[in-house]
Design a protein around this motif. Structure first.
Motif, PDB file in Angstrom:
ATOM      1  N   THR A 111       0.805  -1.215   0.000  1.00 18.99           N
ATOM      2  CA  THR A 111       0.000   0.000   0.000  1.00 18.99           C
ATOM      3  C   THR A 111       0.846   1.277   0.000  1.00 18.99           C
ATOM      4  OG1 THR A 111      -0.192  -0.218   2.409  1.00 18.99           O
ATOM      5  CG2 THR A 111      -2.005  -1.068   1.074  1.00 18.99           C
ATOM      6  N   TYR A 112       2.184   1.150  -0.003  1.00 18.78           N
ATOM      7  CA  TYR A 112       3.032   2.320  -0.205  1.00 18.78           C
ATOM      8  C   TYR A 112       2.806   2.843  -1.623  1.00 18.78           C
ATOM      9  CZ  TYR A 112       5.647  -1.815  -1.680  1.00 18.78           C
ATOM     10  OH  TYR A 112       5.993  -3.017  -2.239  1.00 18.78           O
ATOM     11  N   PHE A 113       3.230   4.071  -1.886  1.00 20.20           N
ATOM     12  CA  PHE A 113       2.931   4.706  -3.171  1.00 20.20           C
ATOM     13  C   PHE A 113       3.855   4.283  -4.309  1.00 20.20           C
ATOM     14  CE2 PHE A 113       0.949   7.960  -0.342  1.00 20.20           C
ATOM     15  CZ  PHE A 113      -0.321   7.926  -0.892  1.00 20.20           C
ATOM     16  N   VAL A 114       5.130   4.032  -4.012  1.00 18.54           N
ATOM     17  CA  VAL A 114       6.060   3.692  -5.087  1.00 18.54           C
ATOM     18  C   VAL A 114       5.577   2.423  -5.786  1.00 18.54           C
ATOM     19  CG1 VAL A 114       7.655   2.371  -3.628  1.00 18.54           C
ATOM     20  CG2 VAL A 114       8.499   3.468  -5.702  1.00 18.54           C
ATOM     21  N   LYS A 167       5.481   8.254 -17.074  1.00 15.48           N
ATOM     22  CA  LYS A 167       4.392   7.404 -16.592  1.00 15.48           C
ATOM     23  C   LYS A 167       3.828   7.891 -15.256  1.00 15.48           C
ATOM     24  CE  LYS A 167       6.404   3.367 -18.858  1.00 15.48           C
ATOM     25  NZ  LYS A 167       5.966   2.010 -19.124  1.00 15.48           N
ATOM     26  N   TYR A 168       4.455   8.934 -14.679  1.00 15.41           N
ATOM     27  CA  TYR A 168       4.074   9.365 -13.330  1.00 15.41           C
ATOM     28  C   TYR A 168       3.892  10.883 -13.229  1.00 15.41           C
ATOM     29  CZ  TYR A 168       6.113   4.746 -12.690  1.00 15.41           C
ATOM     30  OH  TYR A 168       6.418   3.410 -12.822  1.00 15.41           O
ATOM     31  N   PHE A 187       5.633  13.842 -10.054  1.00 14.43           N
ATOM     32  CA  PHE A 187       6.106  15.110 -10.616  1.00 14.43           C
ATOM     33  C   PHE A 187       5.031  16.191 -10.541  1.00 14.43           C
ATOM     34  CE2 PHE A 187       8.763  11.819 -12.526  1.00 14.43           C
ATOM     35  CZ  PHE A 187      10.013  12.283 -12.139  1.00 14.43           C
ATOM     36  N   ASP A 188       3.972  15.912  -9.803  1.00 11.19           N
ATOM     37  CA  ASP A 188       2.883  16.866  -9.592  1.00 11.19           C
ATOM     38  C   ASP A 188       2.977  17.366  -8.153  1.00 11.19           C
ATOM     39  OD1 ASP A 188       0.296  17.882  -8.760  1.00 11.19           O
ATOM     40  OD2 ASP A 188      -0.515  17.074 -10.628  1.00 11.19           O
ATOM     41  N   ASP A 189       3.334  18.637  -7.968  1.00 12.14           N
ATOM     42  CA  ASP A 189       3.515  19.185  -6.625  1.00 12.14           C
ATOM     43  C   ASP A 189       2.257  19.043  -5.780  1.00 12.14           C
ATOM     44  OD1 ASP A 189       6.048  19.862  -7.369  1.00 12.14           O
ATOM     45  OD2 ASP A 189       5.713  22.028  -7.426  1.00 12.14           O
ATOM     46  N   GLU A 190       1.101  19.263  -6.399  1.00 14.22           N
ATOM     47  CA  GLU A 190      -0.151  19.183  -5.649  1.00 14.22           C
ATOM     48  C   GLU A 190      -0.378  17.772  -5.106  1.00 14.22           C
ATOM     49  OE1 GLU A 190      -4.945  19.938  -6.376  1.00 14.22           O
ATOM     50  OE2 GLU A 190      -3.471  20.852  -7.724  1.00 14.22           O
ATOM     51  N   TRP A 191      -0.115  16.752  -5.939  1.00 10.79           N
ATOM     52  CA  TRP A 191      -0.278  15.363  -5.495  1.00 10.79           C
ATOM     53  C   TRP A 191       0.715  15.046  -4.384  1.00 10.79           C
ATOM     54  CZ3 TRP A 191       2.719  10.930  -5.217  1.00 10.79           C
ATOM     55  CH2 TRP A 191       2.031   9.722  -5.033  1.00 10.79           C
ATOM     56  N   MET A 192       1.938  15.513  -4.531  1.00  5.96           N
ATOM     57  CA  MET A 192       2.965  15.262  -3.516  1.00  5.96           C
ATOM     58  C   MET A 192       2.584  15.919  -2.184  1.00  5.96           C
ATOM     59  SD  MET A 192       5.677  13.449  -4.629  1.00  5.96           S
ATOM     60  CE  MET A 192       7.144  14.032  -3.757  1.00  5.96           C
ATOM     61  N   LEU A 193       2.098  17.137  -2.232  1.00  4.89           N
ATOM     62  CA  LEU A 193       1.687  17.833  -1.010  1.00  4.89           C
ATOM     63  C   LEU A 193       0.488  17.153  -0.366  1.00  4.89           C
ATOM     64  CD1 LEU A 193       2.105  21.522  -2.224  1.00  4.89           C
ATOM     65  CD2 LEU A 193       3.381  20.448  -0.344  1.00  4.89           C
ATOM     66  N   LYS A 194      -0.465  16.757  -1.187  1.00  8.76           N
ATOM     67  CA  LYS A 194      -1.681  16.097  -0.678  1.00  8.76           C
ATOM     68  C   LYS A 194      -1.334  14.824   0.077  1.00  8.76           C
ATOM     69  CE  LYS A 194      -5.889  13.840  -2.375  1.00  8.76           C
ATOM     70  NZ  LYS A 194      -6.662  13.477  -3.599  1.00  8.76           N
ATOM     71  N   SER A 252      12.241   8.125  -2.047  1.00  7.13           N
ATOM     72  CA  SER A 252      12.254   7.637  -3.428  1.00  7.13           C
ATOM     73  C   SER A 252      11.855   8.736  -4.395  1.00  7.13           C
ATOM     74  CB  SER A 252      11.297   6.447  -3.576  1.00  7.13           C
ATOM     75  OG  SER A 252      11.713   5.350  -2.809  1.00  7.13           O
ATOM     76  N   PHE A 253      10.761   9.417  -4.075  1.00  9.24           N
ATOM     77  CA  PHE A 253      10.230  10.414  -4.998  1.00  9.24           C
ATOM     78  C   PHE A 253      11.107  11.665  -5.040  1.00  9.24           C
ATOM     79  CE2 PHE A 253       5.737   8.556  -4.144  1.00  9.24           C
ATOM     80  CZ  PHE A 253       6.056   7.461  -4.922  1.00  9.24           C
ATOM     81  N   GLN A 254      11.662  12.048  -3.908  1.00  4.94           N
ATOM     82  CA  GLN A 254      12.548  13.207  -3.911  1.00  4.94           C
ATOM     83  C   GLN A 254      13.805  12.926  -4.734  1.00  4.94           C
ATOM     84  OE1 GLN A 254      11.861  16.195  -2.886  1.00  4.94           O
ATOM     85  NE2 GLN A 254       9.886  15.609  -2.007  1.00  4.94           N
TER      86      GLN A 254
END
Length: 328
Positions: free
Chosen positions: A230-233, A310-311, A316-323, A261-263
């Protein structure tokens, strides 16, 4: 006489570039090299195994004209299967967890595949788990062939025959560490086996996301309870053991979380001009951890399994990352 090219898109799979990172190594003694699997036509490393497995199935009669390719996937194996099915004229049915990015889902449908979305939270072995759903569909579908990437020995063999030799040749044998996360385990197992046969001193390091069972199993040889994907990666770690994974080839495991990972993936784009996915970020994070501790000349090689295209709606979407509380 004019000689026109006679190759199909399948002939462009593999032989991907390997480049040295120019800015991100934190230690002047350490060079980090990355293999760009996004250069394959399906934009991921999974093109290699799917081509290899399907061609073997055709040769052995397991996949025949009018057949249906079925597979459980986190997206990249599915993209490869859908692409190759389109070329060869097969129907393709794919099951996947609901955390798979919309870009991946749309790509599979663009190739003409049928997709079935399953809950990421479904327990391994349960009827709603995406692996079990693929097995169920295959059992009911005439002329079906399931790629079975998690337990198919041809998965690591494909990397033993292609990815490993390519890296060894590109690096001219000068490798100290090989870093690769695992889900099926095919990439790390097949590639590592080849590299260690050439030079047994090469250290193999596996990044593993928090929540996956692999890190604890590596350390204790016991299957932990409560493992979950259930992690995001996407595309790495697992909630069950796989037959394609050979833990005996792994020297150490580094745990990594979604944010790190995402950073790392975002830094890779902004500092190196390389747009790669979250699993690439996991691999890169582990490389940076190794580099920081090095006290002598060190060469690290890792895989960037797929494209960041693919992502775009996620990491790469700041809004999704902040949410999702993933911004540092």
């Amino acid at each position: 006489m004019v000689h026109l090219p006679d190759k199909s898109i399948l002939d462009t799979i593999g032989n991907t570039p390997l480049v040295k990172l120019q800015k991100m190594s934190p230690n002047p003694l350490v060079d980090i090299f990355v293999k760009l699997e996004s250069f394959s036509p399906g934009a991921s490393i999974k093109d290699r195994i799917v081509k290899f497995i399907i061609e073997d199935a055709e040769k052995t009669g397991k996949l025949k004209k009018g057949g249906v390719i079925i597979e459980n996937t986190s997206g990249n194996t599915g993209a490869a299967a859908a692409m190759i099915a389109a070329i060869k004229g097969y129907r393709c049915i794919l099951t996947m967890p609901d955390k798979v990015s919309l870009e991946k889902q749309n790509a599979l449908q663009a190739f003409g595949a049928e997709i079935i979305i399953c809950p990421t939270s479904a327990a391994p072995g349960s009827k709603e788990h995406y692996v079990e759903k693929a097995k169920e569909i295959a059992a009911k579908t005439p002329l079906s062939f399931r790629i079975n990437q998690y337990d198919n020995p041809l998965n690591p063999l494909a990397h033993y025959l292609s990815t490993g030799p390519e890296i060894w040749k590109q690096m001219e044998g000068n490798i100290d560490y090989f870093v690769a996360a695992a889900s099926t385990g095919g990439t790390i197992s097949g590639t590592s086996r080849y590299l260690k046969e050439q030079d047994p001193t090469i250290k193999v390091i596996m990044p593993d996301p928090v929540g996956s069972i692999f890190a604890e199993y590596f350390r204790t040889k016991k299957i932990p309870e409560g493992g979950s994907c259930t992690y995001f990666v996407e595309g790495i770690g697992e909630d069950h053991l796989t037959q394609a994974m050979d833990f005996d080839l792994v020297d150490d495991v580094i745990q990594v979380n979604d944010s790190k990972s995402f950073q790392a993936a975002r830094r890779l784009a902004r500092e190196e001009g390389i747009l790669a996915g979250g699993s690439s970020g996991s691999n890169l994070f582990a490389c940076l951890e190794i580099a920081q501790k090095a006290t002598e000349r060190t060469r690290i090689v890792t895989i960037l399994p797929d494209s960041g295209l693919k992502y775009l709606s996620k990491i790469f979407d700041d809004e999704w990352m902040l949410k999702n509380h993933l911004m540092q």
